[in-house]
Design a protein around this motif. Structure first.
Motif, PDB file in Angstrom:
ATOM      1  N   ALA A 237     -29.840  43.444 -16.109  1.00 25.66           N
ATOM      2  CA  ALA A 237     -29.135  44.273 -17.510  1.00 25.66           C
ATOM      3  C   ALA A 237     -29.986  42.822 -18.361  1.00 25.66           C
ATOM      4  O   ALA A 237     -30.481  42.729 -18.991  1.00 25.66           O
ATOM      5  N   ILE A 238     -30.398  41.277 -17.441  1.00 28.29           N
ATOM      6  CA  ILE A 238     -30.668  40.529 -17.621  1.00 28.29           C
ATOM      7  C   ILE A 238     -32.246  40.434 -17.523  1.00 28.29           C
ATOM      8  O   ILE A 238     -32.960  39.666 -19.067  1.00 28.29           O
ATOM      9  N   ARG A 239     -32.395  40.946 -17.174  1.00 24.48           N
ATOM     10  CA  ARG A 239     -34.341  41.352 -17.057  1.00 24.48           C
ATOM     11  C   ARG A 239     -34.795  41.901 -18.614  1.00 24.48           C
ATOM     12  O   ARG A 239     -35.500  41.696 -19.240  1.00 24.48           O
ATOM     13  N   ASP A 240     -33.535  43.359 -18.695  1.00 22.31           N
ATOM     14  CA  ASP A 240     -34.216  43.833 -20.484  1.00 22.31           C
ATOM     15  C   ASP A 240     -33.971  42.384 -21.329  1.00 22.31           C
ATOM     16  O   ASP A 240     -34.991  43.095 -21.823  1.00 22.31           O
ATOM     17  N   GLU A 241     -32.815  41.646 -20.990  1.00 17.79           N
ATOM     18  CA  GLU A 241     -32.547  41.207 -21.839  1.00 17.79           C
ATOM     19  C   GLU A 241     -33.350  40.309 -22.249  1.00 17.79           C
ATOM     20  O   GLU A 241     -34.535  39.414 -23.940  1.00 17.79           O
ATOM     21  N   LEU A 242     -34.473  39.284 -21.286  1.00 17.00           N
ATOM     22  CA  LEU A 242     -35.385  38.767 -20.928  1.00 17.00           C
ATOM     23  C   LEU A 242     -36.523  39.676 -21.975  1.00 17.00           C
ATOM     24  O   LEU A 242     -37.007  39.210 -22.829  1.00 17.00           O
ATOM     25  N   LEU A 243     -36.502  40.721 -21.572  1.00 11.38           N
ATOM     26  CA  LEU A 243     -38.083  41.803 -21.939  1.00 11.38           C
ATOM     27  C   LEU A 243     -37.791  41.367 -22.923  1.00 11.38           C
ATOM     28  O   LEU A 243     -38.820  41.381 -23.925  1.00 11.38           O
ATOM     29  N   GLY A 244     -36.649  41.822 -23.547  1.00 10.56           N
ATOM     30  CA  GLY A 244     -36.007  42.468 -25.221  1.00 10.56           C
ATOM     31  C   GLY A 244     -36.214  40.745 -26.071  1.00 10.56           C
ATOM     32  O   GLY A 244     -36.532  41.133 -27.267  1.00 10.56           O
ATOM     33  N   HIS A 245     -36.435  39.857 -26.035  1.00 11.45           N
ATOM     34  CA  HIS A 245     -36.599  38.576 -26.318  1.00 11.45           C
ATOM     35  C   HIS A 245     -37.840  38.339 -26.362  1.00 11.45           C
ATOM     36  O   HIS A 245     -38.818  37.096 -26.900  1.00 11.45           O
ATOM     37  N   GLY A 246     -39.073  39.285 -25.961  1.00 13.86           N
ATOM     38  CA  GLY A 246     -40.551  39.102 -25.663  1.00 13.86           C
ATOM     39  C   GLY A 246     -40.945  37.859 -24.482  1.00 13.86           C
ATOM     40  O   GLY A 246     -42.433  37.778 -24.603  1.00 13.86           O
ATOM     41  N   LEU A 247     -40.088  37.596 -22.975  1.00  6.68           N
ATOM     42  CA  LEU A 247     -40.601  37.152 -22.315  1.00  6.68           C
ATOM     43  C   LEU A 247     -41.300  38.158 -21.567  1.00  6.68           C
ATOM     44  O   LEU A 247     -41.302  39.054 -21.423  1.00  6.68           O
ATOM     45  N   GLN A 248     -42.214  37.486 -20.201  1.00  6.42           N
ATOM     46  CA  GLN A 248     -42.770  38.541 -19.302  1.00  6.42           C
ATOM     47  C   GLN A 248     -42.313  38.447 -18.800  1.00  6.42           C
ATOM     48  O   GLN A 248     -42.288  37.351 -17.929  1.00  6.42           O
ATOM     49  N   TYR A 257     -34.448  38.496   1.512  1.00  8.64           N
ATOM     50  CA  TYR A 257     -32.866  38.037   1.809  1.00  8.64           C
ATOM     51  C   TYR A 257     -32.632  37.670   0.862  1.00  8.64           C
ATOM     52  O   TYR A 257     -30.776  37.595  -0.059  1.00  8.64           O
ATOM     53  N   PHE A 258     -32.761  38.422  -0.641  1.00 10.76           N
ATOM     54  CA  PHE A 258     -32.288  38.268  -1.845  1.00 10.76           C
ATOM     55  C   PHE A 258     -33.984  39.188  -2.302  1.00 10.76           C
ATOM     56  O   PHE A 258     -34.820  39.970  -2.268  1.00 10.76           O
ATOM     57  N   ARG A 259     -33.469  39.103  -3.885  1.00 10.60           N
ATOM     58  CA  ARG A 259     -34.065  40.791  -4.611  1.00 10.60           C
ATOM     59  C   ARG A 259     -34.607  39.645  -5.909  1.00 10.60           C
ATOM     60  O   ARG A 259     -33.640  39.011  -6.323  1.00 10.60           O
ATOM     61  N   SER A 260     -35.528  39.793  -6.867  1.00 13.22           N
ATOM     62  CA  SER A 260     -35.611  38.181  -7.542  1.00 13.22           C
ATOM     63  C   SER A 260     -37.416  38.740  -8.782  1.00 13.22           C
ATOM     64  O   SER A 260     -37.404  39.752  -8.518  1.00 13.22           O
ATOM     65  N   ILE A 261     -36.883  38.681  -9.673  1.00  9.43           N
ATOM     66  CA  ILE A 261     -37.832  38.960 -10.541  1.00  9.43           C
ATOM     67  C   ILE A 261     -38.192  37.075 -11.138  1.00  9.43           C
ATOM     68  O   ILE A 261     -37.296  36.404 -10.708  1.00  9.43           O
ATOM     69  N   TYR A 262     -38.956  36.850 -12.049  1.00  7.92           N
ATOM     70  CA  TYR A 262     -39.622  35.981 -12.174  1.00  7.92           C
ATOM     71  C   TYR A 262     -40.162  36.190 -13.830  1.00  7.92           C
ATOM     72  O   TYR A 262     -40.900  37.094 -14.386  1.00  7.92           O
ATOM     73  N   PHE A 263     -39.899  34.842 -13.890  1.00  3.33           N
ATOM     74  CA  PHE A 263     -41.464  34.634 -15.334  1.00  3.33           C
ATOM     75  C   PHE A 263     -40.768  33.623 -16.464  1.00  3.33           C
ATOM     76  O   PHE A 263     -40.176  33.082 -15.683  1.00  3.33           O
ATOM     77  N   ARG A 264     -42.373  32.815 -16.966  1.00  2.00           N
ATOM     78  CA  ARG A 264     -42.022  31.423 -17.754  1.00  2.00           C
ATOM     79  C   ARG A 264     -41.508  30.695 -18.892  1.00  2.00           C
ATOM     80  O   ARG A 264     -41.337  31.958 -19.453  1.00  2.00           O
ATOM     81  N   GLU A 265     -40.399  30.467 -18.194  1.00  2.72           N
ATOM     82  CA  GLU A 265     -40.054  29.616 -19.474  1.00  2.72           C
ATOM     83  C   GLU A 265     -40.714  29.495 -20.164  1.00  2.72           C
ATOM     84  O   GLU A 265     -41.895  29.481 -20.461  1.00  2.72           O
TER      85      GLU A 265
END
Ligand code: ZN
Length: 315
Positions: A237-248, A257-265
């Motif tokens: 859900a956060i990933r979709d929200e970030l994409l929706g705000h134009g972040l890659q 040990y965890f699942r991850s997504i990455y982006f540059r602020e």
């Protein structure tokens, strides 16, 4: 602005460091953290990935390092668009112990009053990372042992300090999409926190001086900070929200040990959002954490080759 899921706080801080053995000797031997996982960089399995934390390796207590010396990676440069300070909490009244412990081992220590009323000690780790010990109340259980008992032991990561050219842009992302609040402010530093201003949930935004060089990743620099999220569904859900705000934003990556997504602020610092489950006991007994070289299932067929390439380290 409403946010779609709650960041719980910090998950881990990851740095590119120099040699493996001095890194282990420092974070385990001097700082007294537990080595909770000895594995490899999943993106480059000929390099170790060390995870240090409290006894159970709880999110928010974790510092991780990639010892890249000898692989051709040059030293980095501290500067703008980078995490420039990693702070750990120690109990009130323990700074004299830490000052003596560090100086006895040849570490040059600076005493600092601290920007937000907490005293601290500042020093460099063997690779040149800037580390701060902050004396503060922190209810998290430490990894206590004979060498550093519970009255002195590090509780976990206190927070990270980002050096950024435009703090307002990073603050807007943290408050608007990730659920952080501004909890304190000085002339040059804004402190934000997820779910209350407790250690392990803090991000400080320091305005970079106008003539500050740009930070360059390399040995002796922080690579990224990871924030904790409770579930994979919230992460998506956060990933979709970030994409929706134009972040890659990257696809979800399985880090075992965890699942991850990455982006540059917006100021260029690499952020990760990591799930709390499954955690570090997924492939090791809690009592045996960090002893064996653990590989993700897809690298097990390459174990002999990988072990040949890694410098031996003392257990
Ligand atoms: Zn990470």
């Amino acid at each position: 602005m409403a946010h779609v899921a709650d960041i719980l706080g910090l998950h881990h801080v990851t740095a590119t460091v120099a040699d493996a053995q001095p890194d282990l000797d420092f974070y385990r031997g001097v700082i007294g953290l537990r080595l909770v996982k000895k594995t490899v960089n999943f993106d480059n399995p000929y390099v170790y990935h060390f995870y240090y934390g409290n006894e159970r390796g709880e999110p928010g207590t974790i510092m991780t390092t990639f010892p890249y010396a000898g692989t051709g990676v040059p030293h980095g440069r501290h500067g703008a668009g980078q995490i420039t300070v990693t702070s750990f909490t120690v109990p009130d009244g323990s700074l004299t112990f830490w000052h003596d412990r560090l100086t006895d081992r040849g570490v040059a220590v600076t005493h600092e009053p601290g920007a937000f009323g907490a005293e601290g000690l500042r020093f460099a780790d063997p690779s040149g990372l800037t580390i701060r010990l902050v004396a503060a109340r922190d209810v998290r259980a430490p990894w206590a042992h004979a060498d550093v008992d519970a009255a002195h032991a590090v509780r976990g990561v206190h927070g990270v300090t980002l050096s950024v050219e435009t703090p307002a842009r990073t603050a807007a992302l943290l408050t608007g999409l990730l659920g952080f609040d501004v909890v304190d402010e000085t002339e040059s530093v804004t402190r934000l926190a997820a779910r209350g201003a407790a250690p392990g949930r803090l991000v400080e935004l320091a305005r970079a001086p106008e003539d500050a060089p740009k930070g360059v990743n390399g040995l002796g620099t922080v690579h990224h900070v990871a924030f904790a999220i409770a579930t994979s569904a919230e992460q998506l859900a956060i990933r979709d929200e970030l994409l929706g705000h134009g972040l890659q934003v990257t696809e979800v990556r399985d880090r075992q040990y965890f699942r991850s997504i990455y982006f540059r602020e917006p100021n260029g610092v690499l952020f990760e959002i990591a799930t709390v489950p499954p955690g570090f006991t997924v492939d090791e007994d809690p009592a045996a954490l960090g002893r064996a070289l653990k590989l993700p299932p897809w690298e097990e067929p390459n174990r002999r080759d990988i072990e040949t390439h890694l410098a031996p380290v003392s257990p």
